[in-house]
Design a protein around this motif. Structure first.
Motif, PDB file in Angstrom:
ATOM      1  N   ILE A   1       0.831  -1.200   0.000  1.00  0.00           N
ATOM      2  CA  ILE A   1       0.000   0.000   0.000  1.00  0.00           C
ATOM      3  C   ILE A   1       0.869   1.255   0.000  1.00  0.00           C
TER       4      ILE A   1
ATOM      5  N   VAL B   1       0.970   4.180  -2.811  1.00  0.00           N
ATOM      6  CA  VAL B   1       0.961   5.622  -2.533  1.00  0.00           C
ATOM      7  C   VAL B   1       2.003   6.332  -3.387  1.00  0.00           C
TER       8      VAL B   1
ATOM      9  N   VAL C   1      -7.394  -4.047  -0.660  1.00  0.00           N
ATOM     10  CA  VAL C   1      -7.386  -2.791   0.097  1.00  0.00           C
ATOM     11  C   VAL C   1      -6.658  -1.666  -0.613  1.00  0.00           C
TER      12      VAL C   1
ATOM     13  N   VAL D   1      -8.134   1.733  -1.128  1.00  0.00           N
ATOM     14  CA  VAL D   1      -8.237   2.705  -0.037  1.00  0.00           C
ATOM     15  C   VAL D   1      -7.421   3.956  -0.368  1.00  0.00           C
TER      16      VAL D   1
ATOM     17  N   LEU E   1     -15.100   0.034  -0.588  1.00  0.00           N
ATOM     18  CA  LEU E   1     -15.114  -0.389   0.805  1.00  0.00           C
ATOM     19  C   LEU E   1     -14.822   0.790   1.725  1.00  0.00           C
ATOM     20  N   ALA E   2     -13.736   1.498   1.418  1.00  0.00           N
ATOM     21  CA  ALA E   2     -13.346   2.627   2.256  1.00  0.00           C
ATOM     22  C   ALA E   2     -14.443   3.687   2.262  1.00  0.00           C
TER      23      ALA E   2
END
Ligand SMILES: Nc1ncnc2c1ncn2[C@@H]1O[C@H](COP(=O)(O)OP(=O)(O)OP(=O)(O)O)[C@@H](O)[C@H]1O
Ligand SMILES: [Mg+2]
Lengths: 288, 269, 318
Positions: free
Chosen positions: C141, C145, C229, C232, C242-243
């Motif tokens: 993650i 970013v 995820v 996110v 989801l987020a």
């Protein structure tokens, strides 16, 4: 013909594993090399196909394509000066020399047939071998090799599923599939039980007789040596200490080679017939 | 010249058809890859083109700012990260032992218990750390607390899985012996099972701590405390040199912690 | 842990002549358990220190109530109209994980040859391994970013994050396999006069392929968790929805999203796990083909740690 002249091998650690060896082996001979552990047996055998380079002297190997499984016609002899041989020429030599190992050295995760086909790698174009598209003739040859050692029924079985004796027979078939003029066997029976060992030795002897393939076998056991060898070569500390026919090698000679009296460890013992499943698959006696 | 025919006592086997499994795998690979490319719009040209363009991230890396460490906010965030990882490991790890035991045949009293616990473990394991963080942020608000809770559950997932794998392979002899003495269930587990897995379990805890430390860096991206909050802060401000500074410092720290942890794990075995 | 235990006196010997010896040997003193105490104290101190962080404990009390409410809202009346969107977003996550794994495998194999100590000089292997270590340490993650400014918002950045992130673990496993090769078949290939490529194809590939394929599959399972995820932070897949649902408390959709993620993960795990088992066991289904004493279908990550890193809980299995 294999001719060592004043040949020496000194390993990186300073061990003299072969010292000023002069030895000539004629085409078609069945030679057994005996000696204590560390005497230089493996070194001698591996020098023949250049797996161990000489550090002194010279070694000439003449190969004469002869009768073979594939019915290759008898060709012109080629002479190799093994010292300094590299690349293509070295691979050419190796293709003429089959090798059988103590630990079988099979690729366990692939089929028996694929293992035997490794013996054809040198003869088949690289792109075909990469794709596994071996010509039908080569597959036929591999099959015949497997038939020769009576294990063709396992052709499509993974090598990992075979017993030790069966694996060594595949090892022999792989060497045979090379249509070699020389076969080298480095302690081929050291990990096998007595009946299986006798079976393996008989296959080697038969192949030697039938195709006239020069055969050099390292052995640890004296009774096996006298029983199967045409000629026995004794090594001690990398030097030749005996060279004579199998019949001439009596107990005194072995005491000379071993530097001590013989013990029960030095003999393998008779094969016990019928006792072991492996012993049932003994080759037919002398088909020639 | 042809060789003497060998005795054909054994017939040659037919070549088996190409393994259905192998063919299926080949097809699966091609189909999955093609479908994936289509549905994500993945393109190699695009990647190469993107890499060639000037962008903030790469130029930030080239001007990396390591002095972020001097800011007290960043320092506090680093400490918070360590604290979250420590507490998550201890509490989660402690809960993992009974959960692992109850998920195995030796440890569970009844099959129903075993299946319930397994189902629970599977669900906990299927939810990634950052998702736990999102959920806890929604429940208890932003800050260190949701991060800590997320790490507790993440630790339960990791340690339970590893420990129950080891439990599957233990020596059942001592268990039988304990049964033979008429030991109560819990006493049996305590004396015949736990000692067998203790070294592995402790080493899993330390390993879990390393994972937690890494995980705690990302929880802050969704407001769950720790150093991630600082990464998110600088990122949203477009201050890439600082983002890279924190990332590099953080990995220097995790590297040191990992070395220490490996040292301890060696001692344990 | 108590290695200082003394031998009990030998019962079979004549008792009278051993009387004095029995006297001093019969009851050894209980060894002090310093180690146990040290560990206990250290753990407690660490826990206390950790709990002293700036935490609003009062919030913790609300958590169970909140949790109950949320669960009720999530599952009482799920918003089924969101399902198609969720399923296609989940598929995007799976597709990202797949492509990421493929990319990682393509890069990891050649790099692994550069990290195998039996093939390249020590310093080359060392440097390559450091690259692997760094890649292994960075969470996907975080990679996402820093990749978003490069590849833009969306799955492209996610795929690259998963791909780059997996090179480390895949590469590590590969070089371990390469270093653990049985060199017997390699020698045999040389002895037949095979060329370098032929040796690779017939002596090396058959040995390494099953493990490699199996580990790549395992990595795919891991990557699905990560890719679920990545959204996110905006790198594509179901994580974005989801987020959004959780942050804006759209619980009747968030619950459904969670269920989709959990079920999809479990389903893919189950399928992929079966395939892996079949790959390793081979057509004949023999157990321990590689003969390393560990079951061949052991979780490859686990195996990697048990066999190479003498720390990873080796005690538990040995
Ligand atoms: N690769 C090597 N590097 C250094 N020394 C070696 C190497 N191979 C063999 N030697 C040494 O050379 C000597 C002869 O070895 P060799 O393997 O030829 O003996 P051997 O007769 O085959 O013994 P064995 O019966 O144990 O197989 C031994 O002292 C051995 O230690
Ligand atoms: Mg030898």
């Amino acid at each position: 013909m294999i001719q060592f002249s004043d040949a020496s091998v000194t390993y990186a650690g300073g061990v003299h594993a072969m010292q000023h060896l002069d030895l000539t082996i004629e085409q078609g001979e069945f030679v057994v090399i005996v000696g204590l552990s560390g005497a230089g047996k493996s070194t001698l055998v591996r020098a023949v196909n250049g797996l161990v380079p000489l550090t002194g002297g010279s070694l000439q190997v003449d190969v004469r394509p002869g009768r073979s499984l594939g019915g290759r016609s008898e060709g012109e002899p080629t002479s190799y000066d093994v010292v300094g041989l590299t690349g293509r020429r070295l691979r050419d030599l190796r293709a003429e020399v089959g090798m059988i190992f103590q630990g079988f050295n099979l690729v366990k995760r692939t089929t028996v047939l694929n293992n035997v086909l490794m013996g054809r790698l040198h003869r088949v174009p690289t792109w075909r071998t990469l794709l596994g598209m071996y010509p039908a003739d080569d597959v036929e040859l591999a099959m015949r090799a497997l038939e020769r050692v009576e294990i063709v029924d396992k052709a499509y079985v993974r090598a990992s599923n075979l017993s030790g004796g069966q694996q060594q027979r595949v090892g022999i078939a792989r060497a045979l599939a090379q249509e070699p003029s020389i076969i080298l066997a480095d302690e081929p029976v050291a990990s096998l039980d007595p009946p299986t060992s006798h079976a393996v030795m008989r296959y080697l002897q038969q192949i030697n007789r039938e195709f006239g393939i020069t055969t050099i076998v390292n052995l640890h056991f004296l009774d096996l040596a006298t029983r199967y060898a045409d000629r026995i070569v004794g090594l001690r500390n990398g030097e030749l200490v005996f060279d004579g026919p199998g019949s001439a090698a009596d107990e005194h000679v072995f005491r000379d080679i071993y530097g001590r009296s013989l013990t029960a460890d030095d003999v393998m013992g008779e094969e016990e017939r019928g006792g072991d499943a492996e012993a049932v698959v003994t080759p037919p006696t002398s088909p020639a | 010249m042809s060789a003497t025919a060998p005795s054909r006592r054994v017939a040659r086997p037919d070549e088996p058809p190409p393994s259905r499994f192998g063919v299926a795998m080949g097809v699966l690979f091609v189909v999955m890859t093609a479908l994936s490319v289509v549905s994500t719009g993945f393109s190699l040209d695009g990647i190469i083109e993107d890499l060639g363009r000037r962008n903030d991230s790469i130029s930030g890396l080239l001007n990396i700012d390591l002095s972020v460490i001097t800011s007290t906010r960043t320092l506090t965030a680093f400490v918070e990260t360590l604290q979250m990882a420590v507490v998550g490991t201890i509490i989660g790890g402690a809960a993992a032992l009974p959960l692992a035991l109850a998920s195995t045949e030796v440890g569970a009293r009844t099959t129903t218990v075993r299946w319930l616990v397994r189902a629970f473990n599977n669900v906990v394991r299927a939810i990634p750390d950052i998702l736990w963080a999102l959920l806890f942020v929604a429940m208890v608000g932003i800050g260190v607390l949701p991060g800590l809770l997320a790490l507790v559950f993440f630790s339960i997932a990791v340690t339970t899985k590893l420990t129950s794998d080891v439990l599957d392979g233990i020596d059942l002899g001592p268990v039988e012996a304990a049964d033979a003495t008429g030991a109560a269930h819990v006493a049996k587990l305590r004396t015949a099972v736990v000692p067998q897995i203790l070294p592995a379990y402790s080493s899993f805890l330390l390993y879990n701590f390393e994972l937690n430390l890494r995980a705690s860096a990302v929880l802050g991206l969704v407001g769950a405390g720790g150093i991630g909050t600082r990464i998110e802060f600088y990122r949203s401000a477009g201050r890439w040199p600082e983002v890279w500074g924190i990332i590099v410092l953080f990995f220097a720290i995790t590297f040191v912690v990992e070395r220490l942890s490996i040292m301890f794990r060696r001692r344990l075995v | 842990m108590s290695s200082t235990r003394q031998q009990p006196p030998d019962q079979s010997t004549d008792r009278t002549s051993d009387a004095e010896r029995v006297d001093e040997l019969l009851r050894p003193e209980k060894p002090t358990e310093v180690f146990r105490w040290v560990v206990t104290v250290v753990v407690l101190v660490l826990l206390a220190w950790g709990l002293s962080a700036d935490i609003k404990w009062s919030r913790l009390l609300e958590a169970p109530g909140e949790f109950a409410t949320i669960v009720r809202l999530m599952f009482r009346d799920p918003d089924w109209s969101a399902l198609p969107g969720l399923l296609s977003a989940m598929w995007e996550s799976i597709a990202m994980a797949w492509l990421g794994t493929v990319i990682a495998t393509i890069f990891a194999i050649p790099l692994a040859f550069l990290a195998a100590e039996n093939l390249v000089p020590g310093w080359v292997a060392f440097l390559t391994r450091q690259v692997f270590n760094v890649l292994r340490a960075v969470p996907e993650i975080i990679l996402a970013v820093v990749f978003i400014p490069i590849f833009g918002l969306g799955p492209q950045a996610g795929i690259m994050a998963l791909g780059v992130g997996s090179i480390g673990t895949l590469g590590k496993l590969c070089y371990e396999i390469i270093e653990g090769l049985d060199d017997g078949p390699i020698e045999a290939a040389d002895a037949t006069g095979a060329t370098g490529v032929q040796r690779l194809r017939w002596a090396v590939v058959p040995q390494v392929l099953p493990e490699l394929a199996s580990f790549a599959m395992y990595r795919f399972e891991v990557n699905i968790r990560a890719s679920a995820v990545l959204g996110v932070v905006g790198a594509g897949g179901i994580g974005g929805l989801l987020a959004q649902y959780i942050q804006f408390k759209v619980w009747e959709r968030a619950g459904l999203a969670l269920v989709v993620v959990v079920l999809a993960t479990i389903l893919v795990d189950a399928i992929s796990g079966r395939i892996r088992r079949r790959i390793i066991a081979g057509p004949d289904g023999t157990g321990d083909v590689d003969g390393d004493g560990l079951p061949d279908d052991l979780d490859p990550d686990e195996r990697a740690r048990l066999t190479t890193d003498p720390v990873g809980g080796g005690a538990g299995l040995s």
